[in-house]
Scaffold this motif. Structure first.
Motif, short mmCIF file in Angstrom:
data_model
loop_
_atom_site.label_atom_id
_atom_site.label_comp_id
_atom_site.label_asym_id
_atom_site.label_seq_id
_atom_site.Cartn_x
_atom_site.Cartn_y
_atom_site.Cartn_z
N TYR B 205 0.83 -1.20 0.00
CA TYR B 205 0.00 0.00 0.00
C TYR B 205 0.87 1.25 0.00
O TYR B 205 0.63 2.19 -0.77
CB TYR B 205 -0.92 0.00 1.22
CG TYR B 205 -1.69 1.28 1.40
CD1 TYR B 205 -2.84 1.53 0.64
CD2 TYR B 205 -1.26 2.26 2.29
CE1 TYR B 205 -3.53 2.70 0.78
CE2 TYR B 205 -1.94 3.44 2.44
CZ TYR B 205 -3.08 3.67 1.68
OH TYR B 205 -3.75 4.85 1.81
N GLN B 209 0.76 3.99 -2.82
CA GLN B 209 0.21 5.29 -2.43
C GLN B 209 1.25 6.40 -2.64
O GLN B 209 0.92 7.47 -3.13
CB GLN B 209 -0.23 5.23 -0.97
CG GLN B 209 -0.64 6.56 -0.35
CD GLN B 209 -2.11 6.90 -0.60
OE1 GLN B 209 -2.77 6.30 -1.46
NE2 GLN B 209 -2.63 7.86 0.12
N VAL B 319 -17.80 -3.05 -3.33
CA VAL B 319 -17.32 -1.67 -3.28
C VAL B 319 -16.77 -1.37 -1.88
O VAL B 319 -15.71 -0.76 -1.74
CB VAL B 319 -18.46 -0.69 -3.65
CG1 VAL B 319 -18.03 0.74 -3.38
CG2 VAL B 319 -18.83 -0.87 -5.11
N ARG B 322 -13.36 -3.22 -1.26
CA ARG B 322 -12.28 -2.56 -1.96
C ARG B 322 -11.92 -1.24 -1.29
O ARG B 322 -10.76 -0.90 -1.14
CB ARG B 322 -12.67 -2.28 -3.43
CG ARG B 322 -12.74 -3.49 -4.30
CD ARG B 322 -11.47 -4.29 -4.27
NE ARG B 322 -10.33 -3.44 -4.62
CZ ARG B 322 -9.12 -3.60 -4.14
NH1 ARG B 322 -8.86 -4.54 -3.27
NH2 ARG B 322 -8.14 -2.80 -4.51
N ALA B 323 -12.94 -0.48 -0.90
CA ALA B 323 -12.68 0.83 -0.30
C ALA B 323 -11.93 0.66 1.02
O ALA B 323 -11.06 1.46 1.37
CB ALA B 323 -13.98 1.59 -0.08
N LYS B 327 -8.05 1.87 1.86
CA LYS B 327 -8.15 2.89 2.91
C LYS B 327 -8.91 4.13 2.44
O LYS B 327 -8.64 5.24 2.88
CB LYS B 327 -6.75 3.27 3.42
CG LYS B 327 -6.01 2.01 3.87
CD LYS B 327 -4.74 2.25 4.62
CE LYS B 327 -4.09 0.88 4.87
NZ LYS B 327 -2.84 0.91 5.58
N ASP B 328 -9.84 3.96 1.52
CA ASP B 328 -10.69 5.07 1.08
C ASP B 328 -11.92 5.18 1.97
O ASP B 328 -12.61 6.19 1.97
CB ASP B 328 -11.15 4.87 -0.37
CG ASP B 328 -10.03 5.14 -1.35
OD1 ASP B 328 -9.10 5.87 -0.96
OD2 ASP B 328 -10.09 4.63 -2.47
N LEU B 329 -12.24 4.11 2.68
CA LEU B 329 -13.40 4.12 3.57
C LEU B 329 -12.87 4.15 4.99
O LEU B 329 -12.26 3.20 5.46
CB LEU B 329 -14.25 2.87 3.32
CG LEU B 329 -15.49 2.67 4.19
CD1 LEU B 329 -16.40 3.88 4.13
CD2 LEU B 329 -16.25 1.43 3.75
N THR B 330 -13.08 5.27 5.65
CA THR B 330 -12.51 5.45 6.98
C THR B 330 -13.58 5.97 7.93
O THR B 330 -14.72 6.21 7.53
CB THR B 330 -11.37 6.47 6.95
OG1 THR B 330 -11.93 7.72 6.51
CG2 THR B 330 -10.27 6.04 6.02
N ASN B 333 -15.70 9.14 6.77
CA ASN B 333 -16.75 9.19 5.74
C ASN B 333 -17.69 8.00 5.81
O ASN B 333 -18.52 7.81 4.93
CB ASN B 333 -16.13 9.31 4.34
CG ASN B 333 -15.27 8.12 3.98
OD1 ASN B 333 -14.98 7.28 4.83
ND2 ASN B 333 -14.86 8.04 2.73
#
Lengths: 431, 431
Positions: B205, B209, B319, B322-323, B327-330, B333
């Motif tokens: 990651y 990133q 979705v 994957r998020a 680490k797009d879903l924290t 949010n």
């Protein structure tokens, strides 16, 4: 915090990596984002822009004062500019192209002339090359005298007099070799050129398979036009995987930052296809209404047969789709793989057939019902294994991405076969 | 071809890349593989061994004459040896360790002392470092005088007097800068050290990133112990994705070259879990046997509600998984995402409710039945969206890989809710 204190916001964003700033912008809502944009536009440099998710990027570019936008873009290398603008609308593209000076703009425009998702779009134009007959000393002097060197480069590419790449020399080897050594004598064993029209998925595959660090990109005549580095290939590999996972789940492209309407639009078509196939399965059930009316237990048990088939089919399917993507499943082993999957289907089928025969007998006190569900289970798990393997192979052969909608086809097959085998056999035996 | 003509086989394998030879060996069957092994053992160098799939690798090591095995291993760098032997049985591990000379063996053994799937296992011990106060000239002279340099290195790592890394200088910058320049002045903006105990997924990651090319690995005291390069991180990224896809589909680890028994063992437990949940759904149906006996159309239509819920749930689930992985879903949010998914569920639910209401009325001529399936559809699609998002989030919070078995939980929820909403409502309204 975002109550107008520009200095403090800037101080908070300053130490963050561009990728983290982008992640942060994606996670807050649109209103907050615009406030921050107008408060501290200077924090949004080119790197942050390239890291942003497409839908958010459009938003940011729209609201970022054009002075800052121009500055942001000027610092970027050609491949990053291409990456930044290829998904933008024409109007926004032009704003950014105007911000570049002539030579850079020409380079970007030429990259854009290659097809989308090709090596030509992915490459950077900045390349370090040397004639194949040079020595280490000549190359080092040339590099030390060069006015401009790309920010990231790991190889010197050897070219013949017609600018066709013939080999790579790593900077490490260059550093460690005596000045009189010929470059040709210390070139790497593994050397591959990538035609500019290569699909980006194949580029990522080549980097991963052959452990390339950078590879020269060539035009139709084999002449050097750019270079792709492993960090770009890694991003593509990541995207391709993402796409496979989402396609397998029946989600088109899509990310968390898309709005409700967009998300609905992405998912609705797949659900519509699923509805059609579900209705197809229902039509099969409808053929046996009389049987169900007589033995209601059939309605209770039939989803078990279908569900087990669907799951087993998805297992085979996923393994097959991955094997196709990694080129592990090819013409030479396709029959062995199909045979193996069928055999696994038989073993799993017999195992669960025995269990369900017992469940059927104990629950409904009917050995016949137990026998029927057992036979249907074996049939459906074998069909599931075959469908899960053969359908993606056929899709690959006819040139369709096997991850696309294979899942729906497979579960349609297992639903239809499951209901038909179970209800048909029950009608024949029990009525 | 494999009829004893060693020279010809060798000539055919010679020009191939190690990765391709490995792929070839994976695709032929075990008998052919052994024949080739005994015929041309010299073709199976260390690189080919590291490229091979685990199950095949064990087989090859067992049958490869030990003289050739020893030679094969001696050429490898420490991280490749670790990669090669970490999955082998103790006996085979010892054979290979014995083949190494003292210093190499110690390095490999120390790497093996780090936990599996950690940065310590992934790193190579060969590092190029320089004191932070050196100039470009000093570094270049040092490199040119060095007896041994690693095959792949892209950075010189700057260290403080206690061997703690403080920065990276790319070889390109080193080449392009005047001799008097301080290394500290041309170090890269992005610099990260990786603790040796970091989980390999987090290593991949970080590389993806922050676009790292190589990163120094440090021990508990922050001292330099090794280096990870992007090509290794790319392989990990690939593996982690693979694992996610397979877990989502209910397949444990597994590859095409596993034997039938192993494959069955991997898949059977997941199917067993699915059987339990399918029986759970059947128990729900069994509560409404009377209703189905009276109105057989219910049995015909009920799988549609369940199937649409399962599909919509899988979409949200994928979705979300994957998020979480990217680490797009924290925490910040999570509520917005849940709200969005629920809203998408409502919109899709209402759309398909309308369609099914019409289908129900036309097919079975019953407006009441149409109304019942419409309401059940809305309920199930909203529940699907919520379950698909919330279940993986909860699994992540309690420290379980969200890709693991989330799918089964979600479809259990959508099956149970789907059957219950549809049959329950029908019983209440129609009987």
């Amino acid at each position: 915090l975002a109550a107008g204190d520009a200095v403090r916001v800037a101080r908070l964003l300053e130490p963050l990596h561009a990728a983290d700033i982008a992640d942060f912008l994606e996670q807050i809502d649109a209103g907050e984002r615009r406030e921050i944009l107008l408060l501290t536009p200077a924090c949004f440099d080119g790197e942050v822009l390239t890291e942003l998710d497409e839908s958010i990027r459009e938003d940011v570019i729209e609201f970022l004062p054009s002075k800052f936008l121009k500055e942001a873009v000027r610092d970027l290398e050609s491949d990053d500019v291409v990456d930044l603008i290829e998904d933008l609308e024409d109007a926004q593209q032009n704003v950014i192209l105007q911000a570049l000076d002539g030579a850079d703009r020409a380079a970007v425009e030429q990259s854009l002339s290659y097809p989308e998702y090709s090596a030509g779009r992915l490459m950077q134009r900045e390349v370090v090359s040397a004639p194949e007959h040079w020595t280490v000393g000549q190359a080092i002097d040339f590099l030390r005298a060069a006015e401009y060197l790309p920010e990231q480069f790991y190889h010197v590419t050897l070219v013949d007099p017609r600018m066709r790449p013939v080999g790579n020399v790593t900077l490490g080897r260059l550093m460690g070799s005596p000045r009189a050594t010929l470059l040709a004598d210390i070139q790497e064993d593994t050397f591959r050129t990538i035609p500019a029209t290569t699909e980006q998925g194949d580029v990522a595959y080549a980097f991963n398979q052959y452990h390339l660090i950078s590879a020269p990109v060539v035009d139709d005549d084999g002449r050097l036009v750019g270079m792709i580095t492993i960090d770009d290939a890694m991003i593509v590999l990541d995207e391709e995987h993402e796409e496979d996972i989402l396609l397998l789940a029946g989600v088109g492209e899509g990310s968390l930052s898309d709005r409700v309407v967009e998300t609905t639009k992405q998912r609705l078509p797949w659900l519509a296809v699923n509805l059609l196939t579900a209705i197809l399965a229902s039509l099969v059930i409808a053929q046996f209404e009389d049987a169900i009316g007589t033995v209601v237990a059939l309605a209770v048990l039939m989803p078990i047969v279908a569900s087990m088939g669907g799951n087993a089919g998805t297992q085979s399917l996923t393994v097959a789709v991955r094997a196709l993507a990694t080129k592990d499943l090819t013409g030479s082993n396709v029959w062995r793989v199909i045979r193996r999957e069928a055999l696994v289907g038989v073993i799993n089928g017999v195992t669960f057939a025995l269990i369900m025969a017992i469940v059927g007998m104990v629950w409904f006190g009917s050995p016949v019902l137990g026998g029927v569900i057992a036979v249907a289970m074996v049939v459906n798990l074998v069909v599931a294994a075959l469908a899960g393997t053969v359908i993606p192979i056929i899709m690959e052969r006819v040139g369709v991405d096997p991850a696309l909608a294979s899942g729906t086809f497979v579960t349609t097959v297992t639903d239809v076969v499951g209901f038909f085998a179970f209800l048909g056999l029950a009608s024949a035996v029990m009525l």
